[in-house]
Write an enzyme that holds these catalytic residues in place. Structure first.
Site, PDB file in Angstrom:
ATOM      1  N   VAL A 124     -99.220 -56.472  35.866  1.00 51.39           N
ATOM      2  CA  VAL A 124     -98.962 -54.832  35.396  1.00 51.39           C
ATOM      3  C   VAL A 124     -98.251 -54.325  36.354  1.00 51.39           C
ATOM      4  O   VAL A 124     -97.074 -54.092  36.381  1.00 51.39           O
ATOM      5  CB  VAL A 124    -100.143 -54.320  34.831  1.00 51.39           C
ATOM      6  CG1 VAL A 124     -99.746 -52.909  34.125  1.00 51.39           C
ATOM      7  CG2 VAL A 124    -100.759 -55.003  33.736  1.00 51.39           C
ATOM      8  N   CYS A 125     -98.862 -53.529  37.326  1.00 53.57           N
ATOM      9  CA  CYS A 125     -98.682 -52.602  38.391  1.00 53.57           C
ATOM     10  C   CYS A 125     -97.460 -53.376  39.176  1.00 53.57           C
ATOM     11  O   CYS A 125     -96.451 -52.730  39.517  1.00 53.57           O
ATOM     12  CB  CYS A 125     -99.532 -52.126  39.074  1.00 53.57           C
ATOM     13  SG  CYS A 125    -101.047 -51.327  38.015  1.00 53.57           S
TER      14      CYS A 125
END
Length: 220
Positions: A124-125
């Site tokens: 994700v990040c």
């Protein structure tokens, strides 16, 4: 046909140098570690701090970010906070830090075109930010051992996804040695070998042994 007649002792332009890199460390926070199962958390911490120390040795600027530090994810990893007491983490609500203009501005302010990135979670990040930065012209290198995902599959899929878009996978130690590149560069030699001994496992033990027994500059 390849012409090697003009080959000479010059490094590839694709190699990292301390002068063209910025390090972006994303969301190394307690709640994010709680959900990380792709690898040993202590290993991620070791790699992250090792990368941070390497950046300090070579005066590479570092941008720190957190997500929902006060309401959900908790404070920045303590060793990182202690390593960079003058760098205030940019706290966000966005999962993709590249969607926060403050983060983009902090990277742009360094004038560097290559981003060495690491953080939680990989899928994700890190994946979303690296893909976004690459699309906007940056060359992105992800220290995968300083990253972790919610599962092995999630982490590995994220690395594949990033590499398919031109992101270069690396490790914290590879990055530091690429910055050093020549053991004859005495200005950073001692500091680099200290970081190796503190964070590079068996390699570090070997350097410590060689220093003790030979008492001459060695690194391998």
């Amino acid at each position: 046909m390849v012409n090697t007649a003009n080959a000479k002792a010059d490094p590839a332009t694709s190699l990292l140098s301390p002068q063209d890199c910025v390090v972006l460390l994303v969301d190394h926070q307690p709640q994010m570690f709680f959900g990380t199962t792709s690898t040993d958390r202590e290993g991620i911490i070791n790699a992250t701090v090792g990368l941070g120390k390497a950046a300090k040795v070579f005066d590479v600027p570092v941008v720190l970010t957190t997500v929902a530090a006060r309401s959900f994810s908790g404070p920045l990893l303590t060793p990182l906070a202690e390593l960079f007491p003058s760098v205030r983490p940019i706290d966000r609500t966005t999962m993709n830090c590249w969607e926060d203009q403050r983060v983009v501005d902090a990277v742009k302010a360094t004038g560097r075109t290559r981003i060495v990135m690491a953080g939680l979670w990989t899928e994700v990040c890190i994946a979303l930010a690296s893909l976004s930065a690459v699309e906007q012209g940056y060359r992105v290198y992800v220290a995968t051992d300083a990253c972790g995902g919610v599962s092995v599959e999630a982490h590995e899929n994220a690395v594949r996804r990033m590499t398919q878009s031109g992101v270069v996978p690396t490790t914290w130690l590879t990055t530091m040695l690429e910055w050093q590149r020549d053991w004859g560069r005495t200005r950073t030699y001692d500091a680099v070998t200290r970081v190796v001994q503190e964070h590079a496992g068996a390699y570090g033990l070997g350097v410590a042994y060689a220093h003790a027994m030979i008492r001459e500059p060695v690194a391998g």
